[in-house]
Design a protein around this motif. Structure first.
Motif, PDB file in Angstrom:
ATOM      1  N   VAL A 175       0.854  -0.961  -0.041  1.00 36.95           N
ATOM      2  CA  VAL A 175       0.050  -0.017   0.163  1.00 36.95           C
ATOM      3  C   VAL A 175       0.961   1.283  -0.029  1.00 36.95           C
ATOM      4  CG1 VAL A 175      -1.723   1.030   1.221  1.00 36.95           C
ATOM      5  CG2 VAL A 175      -1.594  -1.110   1.401  1.00 36.95           C
ATOM      6  N   VAL A 176       0.578   2.183  -0.600  1.00 39.48           N
ATOM      7  CA  VAL A 176       1.332   3.501  -0.791  1.00 39.48           C
ATOM      8  C   VAL A 176       0.674   4.624  -0.237  1.00 39.48           C
ATOM      9  CG1 VAL A 176       2.801   2.819  -2.820  1.00 39.48           C
ATOM     10  CG2 VAL A 176       0.656   4.152  -3.179  1.00 39.48           C
ATOM     11  N   SER A 177       1.268   5.702   0.268  1.00 40.30           N
ATOM     12  CA  SER A 177       0.688   6.819   0.546  1.00 40.30           C
ATOM     13  C   SER A 177       1.676   7.952   0.371  1.00 40.30           C
ATOM     14  CB  SER A 177       0.209   6.726   2.220  1.00 40.30           C
ATOM     15  OG  SER A 177       1.765   6.719   2.918  1.00 40.30           O
ATOM     16  N   PRO A 178       1.382   9.134   0.725  1.00 40.70           N
ATOM     17  CA  PRO A 178       2.369  10.253   0.363  1.00 40.70           C
ATOM     18  C   PRO A 178       3.803   9.965   1.025  1.00 40.70           C
ATOM     19  CG  PRO A 178       0.566  11.216   0.734  1.00 40.70           C
ATOM     20  CD  PRO A 178       0.088   9.757   1.219  1.00 40.70           C
ATOM     21  N   ASN A 179       4.914   9.686   0.141  1.00 39.67           N
ATOM     22  CA  ASN A 179       6.326   9.463   0.449  1.00 39.67           C
ATOM     23  C   ASN A 179       6.524   8.325   1.393  1.00 39.67           C
ATOM     24  OD1 ASN A 179       6.337  12.300  -0.324  1.00 39.67           O
ATOM     25  ND2 ASN A 179       7.900  12.879   1.356  1.00 39.67           N
ATOM     26  N   HIS A 180       5.582   7.491   1.322  1.00 40.86           N
ATOM     27  CA  HIS A 180       5.383   6.343   2.105  1.00 40.86           C
ATOM     28  C   HIS A 180       4.950   4.897   1.558  1.00 40.86           C
ATOM     29  CE1 HIS A 180       6.032   4.497   6.284  1.00 40.86           C
ATOM     30  NE2 HIS A 180       4.984   4.261   6.162  1.00 40.86           N
ATOM     31  N   SER A 181       5.259   3.749   2.132  1.00 40.04           N
ATOM     32  CA  SER A 181       4.620   2.536   1.668  1.00 40.04           C
ATOM     33  C   SER A 181       4.621   1.465   2.819  1.00 40.04           C
ATOM     34  CB  SER A 181       5.347   1.817   0.480  1.00 40.04           C
ATOM     35  OG  SER A 181       6.562   1.550   0.612  1.00 40.04           O
ATOM     36  N   TYR A 182       3.598   0.646   2.854  1.00 37.87           N
ATOM     37  CA  TYR A 182       3.571  -0.223   4.119  1.00 37.87           C
ATOM     38  C   TYR A 182       2.767  -1.447   3.691  1.00 37.87           C
ATOM     39  CZ  TYR A 182      -1.044   2.251   4.487  1.00 37.87           C
ATOM     40  OH  TYR A 182      -2.276   2.813   4.317  1.00 37.87           O
ATOM     41  N   ILE A 183       2.462  -2.302   4.668  1.00 34.93           N
ATOM     42  CA  ILE A 183       1.876  -3.715   3.986  1.00 34.93           C
ATOM     43  C   ILE A 183       0.448  -3.889   4.950  1.00 34.93           C
ATOM     44  CG2 ILE A 183       2.193  -5.870   4.594  1.00 34.93           C
ATOM     45  CD1 ILE A 183       3.682  -5.234   2.331  1.00 34.93           C
ATOM     46  N   ARG A 184      -0.352  -4.688   4.218  1.00 36.05           N
ATOM     47  CA  ARG A 184      -1.503  -5.066   4.642  1.00 36.05           C
ATOM     48  C   ARG A 184      -1.948  -6.497   4.638  1.00 36.05           C
ATOM     49  NH1 ARG A 184      -5.936  -0.744   2.110  1.00 36.05           N
ATOM     50  NH2 ARG A 184      -5.452   0.950   3.616  1.00 36.05           N
ATOM     51  N   PHE A 185      -2.644  -7.192   5.496  1.00 33.34           N
ATOM     52  CA  PHE A 185      -3.098  -8.368   5.464  1.00 33.34           C
ATOM     53  C   PHE A 185      -4.324  -8.730   6.221  1.00 33.34           C
ATOM     54  CE2 PHE A 185      -0.227  -8.774   8.780  1.00 33.34           C
ATOM     55  CZ  PHE A 185      -0.895  -9.587   9.973  1.00 33.34           C
ATOM     56  N   THR A 203       8.541   0.446   9.513  1.00 36.94           N
ATOM     57  CA  THR A 203       9.306   1.336  10.153  1.00 36.94           C
ATOM     58  C   THR A 203       9.606   1.451  11.515  1.00 36.94           C
ATOM     59  OG1 THR A 203       7.909   3.072   9.954  1.00 36.94           O
ATOM     60  CG2 THR A 203       9.255   2.708   7.969  1.00 36.94           C
ATOM     61  N   ASN A 204       8.518   0.914  12.166  1.00 37.08           N
ATOM     62  CA  ASN A 204       8.450   0.998  13.779  1.00 37.08           C
ATOM     63  C   ASN A 204       8.196  -0.125  14.260  1.00 37.08           C
ATOM     64  OD1 ASN A 204       9.085   3.993  14.522  1.00 37.08           O
ATOM     65  ND2 ASN A 204       7.453   4.365  13.133  1.00 37.08           N
ATOM     66  N   GLY A 205       8.056  -1.359  13.378  1.00 35.18           N
ATOM     67  CA  GLY A 205       7.741  -2.318  14.044  1.00 35.18           C
ATOM     68  C   GLY A 205       6.193  -2.535  14.677  1.00 35.18           C
ATOM     69  N   MET A 206       5.221  -1.750  14.226  1.00 30.03           N
ATOM     70  CA  MET A 206       3.977  -1.871  14.965  1.00 30.03           C
ATOM     71  C   MET A 206       2.958  -2.229  13.890  1.00 30.03           C
ATOM     72  SD  MET A 206       4.788   1.691  17.106  1.00 30.03           S
ATOM     73  CE  MET A 206       3.282   1.572  17.760  1.00 30.03           C
ATOM     74  N   PHE A 207       1.802  -2.250  14.358  1.00 28.66           N
ATOM     75  CA  PHE A 207       0.585  -2.501  13.643  1.00 28.66           C
ATOM     76  C   PHE A 207      -0.109  -0.934  13.853  1.00 28.66           C
ATOM     77  CE2 PHE A 207       0.878  -6.772  15.013  1.00 28.66           C
ATOM     78  CZ  PHE A 207       0.704  -7.396  13.724  1.00 28.66           C
ATOM     79  N   SER A 208      -0.778  -0.574  12.746  1.00 26.91           N
ATOM     80  CA  SER A 208      -1.342   0.850  12.731  1.00 26.91           C
ATOM     81  C   SER A 208      -2.755   0.769  12.123  1.00 26.91           C
ATOM     82  CB  SER A 208      -0.336   1.685  11.966  1.00 26.91           C
ATOM     83  OG  SER A 208      -0.459   1.425  10.765  1.00 26.91           O
ATOM     84  N   LEU A 239       3.997   7.893  15.509  1.00 23.78           N
ATOM     85  CA  LEU A 239       3.634   6.412  15.519  1.00 23.78           C
ATOM     86  C   LEU A 239       3.654   5.940  16.911  1.00 23.78           C
ATOM     87  CD1 LEU A 239       2.223   4.048  14.104  1.00 23.78           C
ATOM     88  CD2 LEU A 239       4.278   3.258  13.251  1.00 23.78           C
ATOM     89  N   LYS A 240       4.916   6.403  17.525  1.00 24.49           N
ATOM     90  CA  LYS A 240       5.707   5.985  18.853  1.00 24.49           C
ATOM     91  C   LYS A 240       4.784   6.409  19.887  1.00 24.49           C
ATOM     92  CE  LYS A 240      10.151   4.786  17.082  1.00 24.49           C
ATOM     93  NZ  LYS A 240      11.620   4.963  17.435  1.00 24.49           N
ATOM     94  N   GLU A 250      -0.533  -2.417  20.167  1.00 22.56           N
ATOM     95  CA  GLU A 250      -0.490  -3.691  21.377  1.00 22.56           C
ATOM     96  C   GLU A 250      -2.038  -4.324  21.354  1.00 22.56           C
ATOM     97  OE1 GLU A 250       0.617  -1.750  24.771  1.00 22.56           O
ATOM     98  OE2 GLU A 250       2.708  -1.608  24.273  1.00 22.56           O
ATOM     99  N   GLU A 251      -3.143  -3.281  20.965  1.00 31.26           N
ATOM    100  CA  GLU A 251      -4.275  -4.063  21.246  1.00 31.26           C
ATOM    101  C   GLU A 251      -4.523  -4.689  19.884  1.00 31.26           C
ATOM    102  OE1 GLU A 251      -7.028  -0.732  21.265  1.00 31.26           O
ATOM    103  OE2 GLU A 251      -6.556  -0.427  23.352  1.00 31.26           O
ATOM    104  N   ILE A 252      -4.160  -4.383  18.607  1.00 30.33           N
ATOM    105  CA  ILE A 252      -4.320  -5.330  17.756  1.00 30.33           C
ATOM    106  C   ILE A 252      -3.434  -6.628  17.660  1.00 30.33           C
ATOM    107  CG2 ILE A 252      -3.659  -5.435  15.029  1.00 30.33           C
ATOM    108  CD1 ILE A 252      -4.240  -2.270  14.990  1.00 30.33           C
ATOM    109  N   ALA A 253      -2.110  -6.554  18.243  1.00 35.79           N
ATOM    110  CA  ALA A 253      -1.317  -7.611  18.449  1.00 35.79           C
ATOM    111  C   ALA A 253      -1.877  -8.692  19.477  1.00 35.79           C
ATOM    112  CB  ALA A 253       0.026  -7.413  18.935  1.00 35.79           C
TER     113      ALA A 253
END
Length: 465
Positions: free
Chosen positions: A245-255, A268-273, A414-415, A424-427
């Motif tokens: 998935v892409v956003s301005p200046n950024h990309s990340y993963i979804r499943f 980039t921060n080892g977190m769910f968002s 994000l931190k 943490e709730e998602i995890a």
């Protein structure tokens, strides 16, 4: 905010450019180069052959008009070639094909063109892009292949220890996520440390190889371009489904989790968002979402489109702009017309072409008075109008450039306590769902299934080496 090379020249030209007078029509080629009929009406002096029957129709009768038509066609063909050569010389980007290493890019492009957009290996695609930049270096090829297999083996070993079933997509994605976010241990010893974000030159301005997956695997540090790509590659190797998935200046993963809810993974921060985190950047306009520029699960075809953009970007950083770049970006936009990165690079390419063409006729495109002279060059004017159309499209698309300082601040947000708690709730929810699934699976009578084949070892296709 436009990251456009010649934005200022358009503003100047827009206010000073008057109505263009109609240009006189050029004479037709046939009128200029027709052969006089008198030359075609001369009597033939060839003697009759005694071996040929005078009444035979074996030879087709050729009239002077036929001769004239053939001559005119040949003249038209040659004039078309001359015009094309003149256009390339005067209005196209200067070729960089004589530079050492460009042939590696041509070969990479040819190999990418062989891919089926709906069914190909992302690991192979990334290899072709980075191998081209490394000019087919054998050491690079060996390291790339070895590092991919090493990471895959670590994840598979963790899956085996955790008794993760090969059909459990959520558990497999969590195994990949842990490879990024946590230290990997074996017999109490750390065999792989969590991957860290590389804040130094993360846009690859000084060293473009900072963008590469191979750099990430070598240094165990990466950024929002290389990390999601490596995630996709590892998902491919173990048979997990995940999306870029892409956003301005950024990309990340979804499943998707076990309930079908879409989860965003911020490597980039080892977190769910949550989606709100991306939207809170302040640089995603409603128009961009409507035009599907951002926050869409990219299909394989759309990921391949981005691979072509990466190939063009590497070429530009290493050599500069020429028509090869335009060809690569054209393929990227063919695969995904909504690829905003391809659109931006195309705009820059169009502007570089215009600047070179202006310089050839001694027009300074940054000088508003000299810029008026392009009205005397219709082809140059057409290039300018195409650039303007590109600007208009970018403005209307909803694109917004996020400044580097704002991007770093947004990533750091994000931190915050709130986002950490959300992660943490998602995890925790995933752990509960996964444990419940394992308990249910244990109660079921397991059928006898054939022994699975050992996972295949990743190998770069020989035709790419």
């Amino acid at each position: 905010m436009r990251q456009i090379l010649l934005f200022s020249l358009f503003l100047c030209y827009h206010y000073i450019y008057g109505q263009i007078p109609n240009l006189p029509q050029r004479p037709g080629v046939s009128n200029l180069y027709s052969v006089p009929e008198s030359l075609n009406n001369q009597p033939s002096h060839r003697p009759n052959s005694p071996n040929i029957n005078a009444t035979s129709n074996y030879y087709k009768k050729v009239t002077p008009r036929d001769d004239q038509d053939e001559i005119n066609k040949e003249v038209d063909r040659q004039m078309a070639m001359i015009r094309e050569e003149s256009y390339v010389k005067n209005y196209m980007l200067t070729s960089l094909s004589d530079r050492k290493g460009t042939d590696s890019y041509y070969r990479a492009f040819d190999n990418l063109m062989k891919f089926d957009p709906e069914s190909y290996s992302i690991t192979d695609a990334v290899f072709l892009v980075e191998n081209a930049y490394n000019n087919n270096d054998r050491n690079f090829q060996s390291a790339y292949q070895t590092q991919i297999q090493k990471a895959t083996n670590m994840i598979r070993q963790q899956m085996k220890r955790s008794a993760i079933d090969d059909s459990d997509n959520v558990a497999k994605n969590l195994a990949i996520f842990k490879y990024f976010a946590q230290d990997t241990k074996q017999n109490g010893k750390v065999i792989h440390k969590a991957i860290k974000y590389d804040f130094e030159d993360y846009m690859g301005a000084k060293d473009y190889s900072k963008m590469f997956v191979s750099k990430l695997m070598t240094t165990n540090t990466g950024q929002c371009h290389s990390m999601p790509l490596l995630y996709l590659m590892l998902a491919e190797q173990i048979g997990a489904e995940a999306f870029l998935v892409v956003s301005p200046n950024h990309s990340y993963i979804r499943f998707k989790d076990g309930d079908g809810e879409v989860l965003s993974v911020e490597l980039t921060n080892g977190m769910f968002s949550a989606n709100s985190f991306v939207l809170n950047s302040g640089y995603i306009k409603a128009e961009a979402l409507k035009n599907k520029l951002y926050m869409q699960n990219l299909s394989k075809r759309e990921v391949l489109s981005q691979t072509y953009v990466d190939l063009a970007s590497g070429y530009i950083h290493k050599f500069g702009y020429d028509e090869f770049v335009a060809k690569v970006l054209g393929k990227a936009l063919e695969l995904n017309p909504n690829n905003i990165n391809a659109t931006l690079w195309k705009s820059n390419t169009d502007q570089m072409r215009f600047m070179q063409a202006c310089n050839r006729v001694n027009i300074d495109p940054e000088n508003k008075e000299q810029l008026q002279k392009i009205r005397n060059y219709p082809l140059l004017e057409n290039q300018f109008l195409e650039i303007k159309a590109g600007f208009d499209y970018i403005d209307q698309s909803g694109f917004a450039q996020m400044p580097a300082e704002q991007y770093e601040q947004w990533l750091g947000s994000l931190k915050t306590t709130e986002n950490k708690q959300k992660s943490e709730e998602i995890a925790e929810r995933l752990r509960i769902l996964n444990a419940q699934k394992q308990r249910e699976a244990a109660k079921k009578i397991k059928p006898i299934v054939p022994k699975k084949e050992s996972p295949k070892v990743y190998a770069i296709p020989k035709e790419f080496l």
